[in-house]
Motif scaffolding. Sequence first.
Motif, PDB file in Angstrom:
ATOM      1  N   THR A 250       0.803  -1.223  -0.036  1.00 22.99           N
ATOM      2  CA  THR A 250      -0.015  -0.132  -0.005  1.00 22.99           C
ATOM      3  C   THR A 250       0.839   1.273  -0.149  1.00 22.99           C
ATOM      4  O   THR A 250       0.156   2.193  -0.363  1.00 22.99           O
ATOM      5  N   ALA A 251       2.106   1.149   0.361  1.00 23.81           N
ATOM      6  CA  ALA A 251       2.887   2.590   0.558  1.00 23.81           C
ATOM      7  C   ALA A 251       4.205   2.274  -0.340  1.00 23.81           C
ATOM      8  O   ALA A 251       5.084   2.903   0.099  1.00 23.81           O
ATOM      9  N   GLY A 252       4.190   1.451  -1.088  1.00 19.12           N
ATOM     10  CA  GLY A 252       5.451   1.457  -2.170  1.00 19.12           C
ATOM     11  C   GLY A 252       6.503   0.350  -1.399  1.00 19.12           C
ATOM     12  O   GLY A 252       6.230  -0.519  -0.933  1.00 19.12           O
ATOM     13  N   LEU A 253       7.777   1.185  -1.494  1.00 19.02           N
ATOM     14  CA  LEU A 253       8.841   0.488  -0.702  1.00 19.02           C
ATOM     15  C   LEU A 253       9.269   0.743   0.546  1.00 19.02           C
ATOM     16  O   LEU A 253      10.291   0.371   1.028  1.00 19.02           O
ATOM     17  N   SER A 254       8.301   1.433   1.301  1.00 18.80           N
ATOM     18  CA  SER A 254       8.819   1.686   2.661  1.00 18.80           C
ATOM     19  C   SER A 254       8.421   0.306   3.533  1.00 18.80           C
ATOM     20  O   SER A 254       8.034  -0.495   3.134  1.00 18.80           O
ATOM     21  N   ALA A 255       8.792   0.408   4.714  1.00 18.45           N
ATOM     22  CA  ALA A 255       8.522  -0.955   5.572  1.00 18.45           C
ATOM     23  C   ALA A 255       7.043  -1.178   5.720  1.00 18.45           C
ATOM     24  O   ALA A 255       6.774  -2.539   5.461  1.00 18.45           O
TER      25      ALA A 255
END
Length: 99
Positions: free
Chosen positions: A48-53
Amino acid sequence: MANNTLLAANPALSEDERASRKRWTRRARCRRGCRYCWNIGVVSALGTAGLSAAGISSGLATIGAAVGGMASGVVIATAAPVAAAIGYGAYRLVQWLRE
């Protein structure tokens, strides 16, 4: 690195074996690059938030949702490299047993 060391050109081998190792090394490099891009692309697309944790966690959870959650997603995403390592280990074992 393993390919460069284990499949290095060895003058003691036949020309056919050296050519086969060279082809295998090139194919392995191509597959490795495609596999990494595929895994990163799938995880980031499903997150849901790309390649963040949070994105990686949600992407792995989505991949593993059918079988049990994020831990299953990690197993599924890493299954291809593990299968390749097992296959290569079997190849080396057969080579060793033939000697």
